[in-house]
Design an enzyme around this catalytic site. Structure first.
Site, mmCIF file in Angstrom:
data_model
loop_
_atom_site.group_PDB
_atom_site.id
_atom_site.type_symbol
_atom_site.label_atom_id
_atom_site.label_comp_id
_atom_site.label_asym_id
_atom_site.label_seq_id
_atom_site.Cartn_x
_atom_site.Cartn_y
_atom_site.Cartn_z
ATOM 1 N N ASP A 13 -4.449 -85.173 59.928
ATOM 2 C CA ASP A 13 -4.502 -84.818 61.358
ATOM 3 C C ASP A 13 -5.706 -85.487 62.016
ATOM 4 O OD1 ASP A 13 -3.613 -83.683 63.693
ATOM 5 O OD2 ASP A 13 -4.483 -81.708 63.309
ATOM 6 N N GLY A 63 -14.323 -73.283 70.607
ATOM 7 C CA GLY A 63 -12.975 -73.827 70.699
ATOM 8 C C GLY A 63 -11.990 -72.845 70.123
ATOM 9 N N ARG A 64 -10.746 -72.992 70.557
ATOM 10 C CA ARG A 64 -9.712 -72.079 70.096
ATOM 11 C C ARG A 64 -8.515 -72.930 69.713
ATOM 12 N NH1 ARG A 64 -8.569 -66.445 70.994
ATOM 13 N NH2 ARG A 64 -10.703 -66.128 71.669
ATOM 14 N N LYS A 76 -15.700 -70.825 61.869
ATOM 15 C CA LYS A 76 -14.288 -70.826 62.244
ATOM 16 C C LYS A 76 -13.664 -69.584 61.616
ATOM 17 C CE LYS A 76 -10.347 -74.007 61.884
ATOM 18 N NZ LYS A 76 -10.023 -75.420 61.647
ATOM 19 N N TYR A 128 -4.486 -71.437 65.256
ATOM 20 C CA TYR A 128 -4.618 -70.386 64.246
ATOM 21 C C TYR A 128 -5.989 -69.740 64.168
ATOM 22 C CZ TYR A 128 -0.230 -72.363 62.820
ATOM 23 O OH TYR A 128 1.051 -72.806 62.820
ATOM 24 N N GLY A 129 -6.939 -70.244 64.916
ATOM 25 C CA GLY A 129 -8.268 -69.657 64.755
ATOM 26 C C GLY A 129 -9.165 -69.901 65.954
ATOM 27 N N VAL A 130 -10.321 -69.282 65.869
ATOM 28 C CA VAL A 130 -11.337 -69.429 66.915
ATOM 29 C C VAL A 130 -12.606 -69.956 66.251
ATOM 30 C CG1 VAL A 130 -12.510 -68.245 68.810
ATOM 31 C CG2 VAL A 130 -10.407 -67.288 67.883
ATOM 32 N N VAL A 131 -13.295 -70.861 66.943
ATOM 33 C CA VAL A 131 -14.546 -71.401 66.400
ATOM 34 C C VAL A 131 -15.697 -70.948 67.301
ATOM 35 C CG1 VAL A 131 -15.774 -73.476 65.668
ATOM 36 C CG2 VAL A 131 -13.274 -73.412 65.530
HETATM 37 N N1 LIG Z 1 -18.514 -77.728 63.167
HETATM 38 C C1 LIG Z 1 -18.263 -77.636 64.471
HETATM 39 N N2 LIG Z 1 -19.244 -77.807 65.375
HETATM 40 C C2 LIG Z 1 -18.985 -77.722 66.707
HETATM 41 N N3 LIG Z 1 -17.764 -77.457 67.241
HETATM 42 C C3 LIG Z 1 -16.748 -77.271 66.378
HETATM 43 C C4 LIG Z 1 -16.931 -77.349 64.958
HETATM 44 N N4 LIG Z 1 -15.729 -77.134 64.364
HETATM 45 C C5 LIG Z 1 -14.856 -76.948 65.355
HETATM 46 N N5 LIG Z 1 -15.434 -77.012 66.581
HETATM 47 C C6 LIG Z 1 -14.793 -76.855 67.900
HETATM 48 O O1 LIG Z 1 -13.668 -76.015 67.785
HETATM 49 C C7 LIG Z 1 -12.444 -76.745 68.075
HETATM 50 C C8 LIG Z 1 -11.331 -76.277 67.147
HETATM 51 O O2 LIG Z 1 -11.718 -76.539 65.818
HETATM 52 P P1 LIG Z 1 -10.680 -77.011 64.725
HETATM 53 O O3 LIG Z 1 -10.058 -78.285 65.202
HETATM 54 O O4 LIG Z 1 -11.364 -77.041 63.417
HETATM 55 O O5 LIG Z 1 -9.678 -75.780 64.776
HETATM 56 P P2 LIG Z 1 -8.130 -75.658 64.928
HETATM 57 O O6 LIG Z 1 -7.855 -74.203 64.902
HETATM 58 O O7 LIG Z 1 -7.485 -76.484 63.915
HETATM 59 O O8 LIG Z 1 -7.801 -76.230 66.313
HETATM 60 P P3 LIG Z 1 -6.520 -77.109 66.709
HETATM 61 O O9 LIG Z 1 -5.324 -76.480 66.066
HETATM 62 O O10 LIG Z 1 -6.532 -77.047 68.205
HETATM 63 O O11 LIG Z 1 -6.827 -78.495 66.195
HETATM 64 C C9 LIG Z 1 -12.836 -78.208 67.902
HETATM 65 O O12 LIG Z 1 -12.016 -79.072 68.663
HETATM 66 C C10 LIG Z 1 -14.273 -78.198 68.389
HETATM 67 O O13 LIG Z 1 -14.321 -78.195 69.796
#
Ligand SMILES: Nc1ncnc2c1ncn2[C@@H]1O[C@H](COP(=O)(O)OP(=O)(O)OP(=O)(O)O)[C@@H](O)[C@H]1O
Ligand SMILES: [Mg+2]
Length: 328
Positions: A174, A23-24, A45, A27-30
């Protein structure tokens, strides 16, 4: 080059092997990754810590997850947090005053100016977390037929997670189906609250031996008296008081109510940006849809009812009583 007390390791011998992008966010990529030592799959992340606002989000996530002393099965577990800079990786821990890097991160966030990295030598925080292979709550619920047992179990799991966070003085800010992930590691689906980038740890204070006031996360804090004002969250799940900018942890309870209601009745909307179908309740007004919290802010006496719409799905119909006549 700064090296500290053997805590840093060359990144040339990474301990995780990145497998794929999960996921993206803004602010970051997972990524899904594999630990070279244990062979276990984890989620990592990666947050770029250049601009102060990125650092602030990264630290909020780190402080919330690392302030938890106990593990809860419905809250995503942070295994470690690693700061990468100048080809070196350093594990950081909460309030580690021995680490200059950690202190510089805090300084970047507090001063609102870049003190840690230059554009040529970017710095990253890596959060290594338990991997939730079942996707998010939207995907899980909407890709299956309705199942009252799953709904009941998810309701319990979500309420347990939020109660646990609040007992630990953490306001998530959130909560939404995108930030609720599913793990199948134990056989049946287990829900995990994730994404603590907007969260707030409400610390209490106590006097130390010298009578000075010190922050203390473990003191009993009355979370309902910890007032917050930053506009935080995602429209459809935001309580009326969040729209107003004066709210407490109860805002998480409102978001949870919206999520549970949408899950039980399978109420969805299409996200304008991503075009994804998402679980969330709303009010129909003037041909468009308005988040429930925003509509309640305008008219707190609004009556909410549901009606059958279509063969299999219940849709929400909001009956809005007329606003009182001016002077009446
Ligand atoms: N522990 C995890 N296991 C599996 N997938 C994950 C995990 N953490 C995050 N992801 C995937 O990555 C996406 C983005 O993660 P997260 O919500 O923590 O980041 P973000 O940068 O805050 O994203 P956003 O700003 O879009 O909410 C999640 O919606 C999910 O699809
Ligand atoms: Mg998210």
């Amino acid at each position: 080059m700064e090296t500290q007390s053997g805590l840093e390791q060359r990144v040339s011998a990474p301990r995780y092997c990145l497998l794929r992008e999960l996921g993206r966010g803004t602010y970051g990529v997972v990524y899904e990754a594999k630990s070279r030592k244990s062979g276990a799959n984890v989620a990592v992340k990666k947050l770029r810590c250049d601009a102060p606002e990125n650092v602030e989000l990264a630290l909020q996530e780190f402080w919330a997850l690392s302030s938890l002393e106990k593990r809860h099965e419905n809250v995503v577990h942070l295994e470690e947090c690693v700061l990468q800079r100048n080809g070196l990786a350093q594990k950081i821990s909460h309030g580690n005053k021995r680490s200059k890097q950690y202190l510089r991160l805090v300084e970047t966030s507090l001063k609102g100016e870049r003190v840690l990295s230059s554009p040529d030598e970017p710095c990253y925080l890596w959060f290594v977390m338990e991997f939730c292979e079942g996707g998010d709550l939207n995907h899980f619920i909407l890709s299956r037929s309705p199942d009252p047992q799953t709904n009941k179990s998810f309701m319990l799991q979500l309420t347990n997670a939020v109660a646990f966070l609040h007992q630990n003085n953490i306001v998530h800010r959130d909560l939404k189906p995108d930030n609720i992930l599913i793990s199948h590691a134990s056989g049946s689906p287990v829900l995990k609250v994730a994404d603590f980038g907007l969260s707030k740890v409400c610390a209490g204070s106590r006097n130390d031996a010298e009578g000075k006031e010190r922050e203390d996360n473990h003191k009993n804090v009355n979370l309902n008296k910890c007032w917050l004002s930053s506009a935080c969250g995602s429209d459809f799940y935001m309580a009326p008081e969040v729209w107003e900018g004066h709210y407490t942890a109860k805002a998480d309870i409102f978001a949870m109510g919206i999520i549970i209601w949408a899950m039980l009745e399978r109420i969805t909307f299409i996200d304008a940006e991503t075009k994804r179908e998402l679980l969330g309740t709303y009010v129909r007004q003037a041909g468009g849809i308005v988040p429930v919290g925003e509509a309640l802010l305008e008219n707190p006496k609004m009556v909410l009812t549901t009606e059958q719409d279509g063969p299999s799905r219940l849709r929400l119909k909001i009956v809005t009583p007329p606003l009182p006549c001016p002077g009446g």
